[in-house]
Design a protein around this motif. Structure first.
Motif, PDB file in Angstrom:
ATOM      1  N   UNK A   1       5.030 -44.736  -7.103  1.00  0.00           N
ATOM      2  CA  UNK A   1       6.354 -44.719  -7.722  1.00  0.00           C
ATOM      3  C   UNK A   1       6.621 -43.430  -8.501  1.00  0.00           C
ATOM      4  N   UNK A   2       5.644 -42.524  -8.530  1.00  0.00           N
ATOM      5  CA  UNK A   2       5.846 -41.276  -9.252  1.00  0.00           C
ATOM      6  C   UNK A   2       6.908 -40.432  -8.553  1.00  0.00           C
ATOM      7  N   UNK A   3       7.609 -39.625  -9.324  1.00  0.00           N
ATOM      8  CA  UNK A   3       8.610 -38.720  -8.750  1.00  0.00           C
ATOM      9  C   UNK A   3       7.907 -37.613  -7.971  1.00  0.00           C
ATOM     10  N   UNK A   4       8.397 -37.341  -6.785  1.00  0.00           N
ATOM     11  CA  UNK A   4       7.876 -36.236  -5.975  1.00  0.00           C
ATOM     12  C   UNK A   4       8.606 -34.956  -6.410  1.00  0.00           C
ATOM     13  N   UNK A   5       7.869 -33.952  -6.873  1.00  0.00           N
ATOM     14  CA  UNK A   5       8.477 -32.724  -7.398  1.00  0.00           C
ATOM     15  C   UNK A   5       7.863 -31.518  -6.707  1.00  0.00           C
ATOM     16  N   UNK A   6       8.524 -30.375  -6.903  1.00  0.00           N
ATOM     17  CA  UNK A   6       7.943 -29.109  -6.476  1.00  0.00           C
ATOM     18  C   UNK A   6       7.983 -28.126  -7.634  1.00  0.00           C
ATOM     19  N   UNK A   7       7.446 -26.927  -7.424  1.00  0.00           N
ATOM     20  CA  UNK A   7       7.348 -25.952  -8.507  1.00  0.00           C
ATOM     21  C   UNK A   7       8.725 -25.558  -9.029  1.00  0.00           C
ATOM     22  N   UNK A   8       9.726 -25.491  -8.155  1.00  0.00           N
ATOM     23  CA  UNK A   8      11.075 -25.138  -8.612  1.00  0.00           C
ATOM     24  C   UNK A   8      11.637 -26.198  -9.560  1.00  0.00           C
TER      25      UNK A   8
ATOM     26  N   UNK B   1       3.406 -29.296 -19.362  1.00  0.00           N
ATOM     27  CA  UNK B   1       3.007 -29.799 -18.045  1.00  0.00           C
ATOM     28  C   UNK B   1       3.530 -31.207 -17.810  1.00  0.00           C
ATOM     29  N   UNK B   2       3.908 -31.540 -16.581  1.00  0.00           N
ATOM     30  CA  UNK B   2       4.584 -32.822 -16.308  1.00  0.00           C
ATOM     31  C   UNK B   2       3.626 -34.004 -16.304  1.00  0.00           C
ATOM     32  N   UNK B   3       4.192 -35.203 -16.415  1.00  0.00           N
ATOM     33  CA  UNK B   3       3.452 -36.464 -16.314  1.00  0.00           C
ATOM     34  C   UNK B   3       4.175 -37.377 -15.320  1.00  0.00           C
ATOM     35  N   UNK B   4       3.433 -38.300 -14.738  1.00  0.00           N
ATOM     36  CA  UNK B   4       3.962 -39.275 -13.791  1.00  0.00           C
ATOM     37  C   UNK B   4       4.729 -38.586 -12.654  1.00  0.00           C
ATOM     38  N   UNK B   5       4.062 -37.612 -12.038  1.00  0.00           N
ATOM     39  CA  UNK B   5       4.646 -36.901 -10.907  1.00  0.00           C
ATOM     40  C   UNK B   5       3.575 -36.727  -9.837  1.00  0.00           C
ATOM     41  N   UNK B   6       4.029 -36.379  -8.653  1.00  0.00           N
ATOM     42  CA  UNK B   6       3.125 -36.005  -7.566  1.00  0.00           C
ATOM     43  C   UNK B   6       3.736 -34.817  -6.863  1.00  0.00           C
ATOM     44  N   UNK B   7       2.866 -33.978  -6.306  1.00  0.00           N
ATOM     45  CA  UNK B   7       3.347 -32.749  -5.672  1.00  0.00           C
ATOM     46  C   UNK B   7       2.297 -32.239  -4.702  1.00  0.00           C
TER      47      UNK B   7
END
Length: 548
Positions: free
Chosen positions: A78-85, A93-99
């Motif tokens: 359920x983590x947000x899918x993010x990229x470097x942009x 630094x982010x939390x609860x994300x995947x990349x």
């Protein structure tokens, strides 16, 4: 930062064991892929993280290591899918994300608020005069002189040390930069002078020392060339871009500094130009893939970061377009997957995967996807460029894996390599070796592909005609008029652009040189020779190569 040493020692000796596949956002049952190395070391308890005060356990760089599979936080789906942009605006630094791994590396190195280069890195730049190489007795004396100049930065105290690293540009200034200038001006005088201006683009210019040495040399040795020189720096770091403007523009008005990532470049340069990338592509982000031993299907790695900043890793089938493009290009060029020779047989692979505790995924491989992005940018936006690139061809102390990076930091004036990629963003340098033979094949193949932008390379899209452009029919239509033979060391001619001879002959293809070979051709070696005849300009950086 009182406990940074304790944290660092664990970060450099431990790595997460269990790595998993999960079909991201699908209903297919998960398949678990694990590594094979058992360990009986448990995570230390009661250690306070220097990066997050008030927590009882340090969860920055490692997890509990046990022999059986350890799944990541089940909430990671359920983590947000993010990229470097997406993360450029983050202050922390982010939390609860995947990349993807490349986005994690880019964020760690280049995030404007906590990235390694904007906030931590310091390029070794002696404030004293140039080293008098001719007065030094031998290489031991030279090393002592370098150490003495390093000492002027002072000693590290608590926490991570000042992240100082040197480059041949700084160590051998101005002679190294003069060699690059001689290489560029020799090619320019042979092919373009006096019909075209000398246009140079440099990415990752650091402190601006290379640009300064090149322009000083052109001004002093080739004033007629210097008068028509345009030097463009493309710099991702706002801090370095400001430094470059202050250092260079008062002396050389022909300098233009653009604060932008080269991967966001969208302006077309129709004129012939030289594109310089010195010690830059080693810090280009890579992706991580692993192969299923049963099917040889590749899987892309994704990093998860939970509520506590703890890292996890899982794999999905390749869906990223850039990873897919790289793998397709590699197949087209005949570069096989990095599997042991015995496991290239399906029968032997089947026997191997049925052994007790045998892995079902290959070891991690780090693929240079961002390097492919650069080659595409050159093809699209700099169609008549000449690439001058130098970087490491091999590295010691890399983390486990194929084409794996060095992950290191400085602590108490000592450079310390780590054994894992799971490190606190911004505090560690991450850099990769480059396979120059494969880079050259990729580069030449990409340049052969059709231009994806509309418009003629003759310069019509820039509002001016280029002197060596022709309004006649495309040269390619008559390229076989004189001969049906196309030399293997020449590229196909560019439509609408005549060569210096006026014949439809393409540019010379790039070549790979060792560090010593290149500098023996273009450098004034008498300036860096020591009293006993040794020459550190040739003897150092033996793990560096050039593409030109």
């Amino acid at each position: 930062m009182r406990h940074f040493g304790s944290l660092l020692s664990r970060a450099c000796t431990r790595r997460r064991l269990a790595l998993h596949f999960h079909p991201d956002h699908t209903s297919t049952p998960a398949r678990s892929f694990s590594s094979t190395l058992p360990t009986h070391k448990a995570k230390a308890k009661g250690t306070t993280s220097p990066f997050r005060s008030g927590q009882s356990e340090d969860k920055i760089n490692y997890n509990q290591e046990i022999f059986f599979d350890e799944r990541p936080d089940p909430e990671y789906v359920n983590y947000a899918r993010v990229n470097a942009n997406d993360l450029e605006g983050n202050k922390e630094p982010p939390r609860r994300v995947k990349m993807l791994v490349r986005d994690f590396i880019e964020d760690s190195l280049y995030n404007p608020h906590y990235g390694y280069f904007p906030k931590q890195a310091t390029i070794f730049t002696p404030t004293e005069t140039t080293i008098d190489f001719n007065s030094l007795k031998d290489e031991a004396h030279f090393q002592d002189e370098v150490a003495r100049r390093y000492a002027t930065y002072g000693k590290d105290r608590d926490g991570p040390g000042r992240q100082i690293w040197h480059t041949p540009t700084e160590l051998f200034k101005p002679y190294y930069g003069q060699a690059m200038a001689q290489c560029i001006v020799s090619e320019y005088l042979l092919k373009y002078f006096p019909y075209e201006d000398l246009v140079i683009y440099e990415i990752g210019a650091g402190n601006g020392t290379l640009a300064l040495d090149i322009l000083d040399y052109l001004r002093d040795q080739y004033p007629e060339v210097y008068e028509r020189t345009h030097y463009n720096i493309v710099e991702i770091s706002g801090r370095l871009a400001h430094m470059q403007r202050e250092k260079l523009q008062p002396t050389h008005p022909c300098i233009k500094v653009t604060h932008k990532s080269i991967f966001h470049w969208n302006k077309r340069e129709p004129a012939p130009c030289f594109f310089v990338a010195m010690e830059v592509v080693d810090n280009f982000a890579h992706d991580m893939i692993r192969y299923d031993y049963r099917t040889l299907e590749p899987y892309q790695g994704l990093i998860t970061i939970d509520d506590n900043g703890e890292f996890g890793m899982y794999y999905t089938r390749v869906t990223d377009p850039l990873i897919s493009s790289f793998l397709a290009l590699r197949r087209r060029l005949g570069h096989p997957p990095p599997l042991p020779a015995l496991l290239r047989s399906s029968t032997l692979r089947s026997l191997y995967t049925n052994l007790p505790f045998a892995p079902n995924l290959s070891v991690p491989e780090y693929i240079p996807t961002r390097l492919l992005s650069l080659l595409r940018t050159l093809r699209t936006h700099f169609p008549r460029h000449r690439l001058l690139l130098s970087d490491f061809s091999s590295l010691p102390d890399t983390i486990p894996g194929v084409n794996a990076p060095v992950v290191q930091t400085r602590f108490q004036n000592t450079t310390i390599p780590c054994s894992t990629l799971f490190v606190r963003q911004g505090y560690f340098d991450i850099f990769f070796p480059t396979h120059f033979g494969r880079l050259r094949e990729m580069y030449e193949h990409v340049l052969e592909q059709p231009d994806v932008l509309a418009g003629s390379p003759t310069g019509a899209d820039s509002g001016r005609a280029l002197p060596l452009a022709t309004s006649a029919s495309a040269l390619s239509s008559g390229k076989n008029f004189f001969s049906s033979y196309q030399p293997r060391n020449r590229r196909l001619p560019v439509d609408g652009v005549a060569s210096a001879s006026g014949l439809p002959v393409g540019e010379r293809k790039s070549s790979v040189f060792t560090h010593a070979e290149f500098l023996e051709t273009y450098a004034d070696l008498s300036k860096t020779q020591l009293c006993n005849g040794e020459n550190p300009l040739l003897d150092y950086y033996q793990n560096v190569k050039f593409l030109f």
